[in-house]
Design a protein around this motif. Structure first.
Motif, mmCIF file in Angstrom:
data_model
loop_
_atom_site.group_PDB
_atom_site.id
_atom_site.type_symbol
_atom_site.label_atom_id
_atom_site.label_comp_id
_atom_site.label_asym_id
_atom_site.label_seq_id
_atom_site.Cartn_x
_atom_site.Cartn_y
_atom_site.Cartn_z
ATOM 1 N N ALA A 27 90.443 49.796 41.554
ATOM 2 C CA ALA A 27 90.326 50.333 40.197
ATOM 3 C C ALA A 27 89.254 49.535 39.462
ATOM 4 C CB ALA A 27 91.657 50.240 39.468
ATOM 5 N N LEU A 28 88.249 50.231 38.981
ATOM 6 C CA LEU A 28 87.188 49.573 38.228
ATOM 7 C C LEU A 28 87.702 49.191 36.847
ATOM 8 C CD1 LEU A 28 84.236 51.947 39.133
ATOM 9 C CD2 LEU A 28 84.770 49.729 40.152
ATOM 10 N N PRO A 29 87.287 48.030 36.339
ATOM 11 C CA PRO A 29 87.723 47.618 34.996
ATOM 12 C C PRO A 29 87.161 48.538 33.909
ATOM 13 C CG PRO A 29 86.272 45.973 35.997
ATOM 14 C CD PRO A 29 86.458 47.055 36.999
ATOM 15 N N LYS A 30 87.864 48.617 32.808
ATOM 16 C CA LYS A 30 87.471 49.513 31.708
ATOM 17 C C LYS A 30 86.028 49.297 31.237
ATOM 18 C CE LYS A 30 88.934 51.425 27.309
ATOM 19 N NZ LYS A 30 88.048 52.534 27.458
ATOM 20 N N PRO A 31 85.549 48.052 31.069
ATOM 21 C CA PRO A 31 84.152 47.894 30.644
ATOM 22 C C PRO A 31 83.165 48.530 31.632
ATOM 23 C CG PRO A 31 85.326 45.826 30.399
ATOM 24 C CD PRO A 31 86.241 46.761 31.117
#
Length: 71
Positions: A27-31
């Motif tokens: 899962a890629l981080p929100k930023p």
């Protein structure tokens, strides 16, 4: 140029996870998700068959992507 750097960073990160478990999605981080450059990099890598996306922002390296990374 910036897009290439983002792609390279993604490939390095995904290769690390791939070496631990080739079936693991990351899962890629929100930023990262909020970055248009990162979204374009993921789209380009996906279109080239280097990454697989389960849902938006949850990706993993494909065997083809890992082979490209190693070469």
């Amino acid at each position: 140029m910036h897009l290439e750097m983002v792609q390279n960073d993604l490939l390095v990160t995904l290769a690390h996870y791939y070496e631990q478990d080739p079936n693991q999605f990351v899962a890629l981080p929100k930023p990262t998700l909020d970055s248009s450059s990162a979204r374009m990099a993921v789209a380009e890598l996906r279109n080239e068959g280097y990454v697989e996306e389960q849902v938006r922002g949850v990706i993993r390296l494909t065997p083809r992507g890992y082979k490209a990374y190693k070469s």
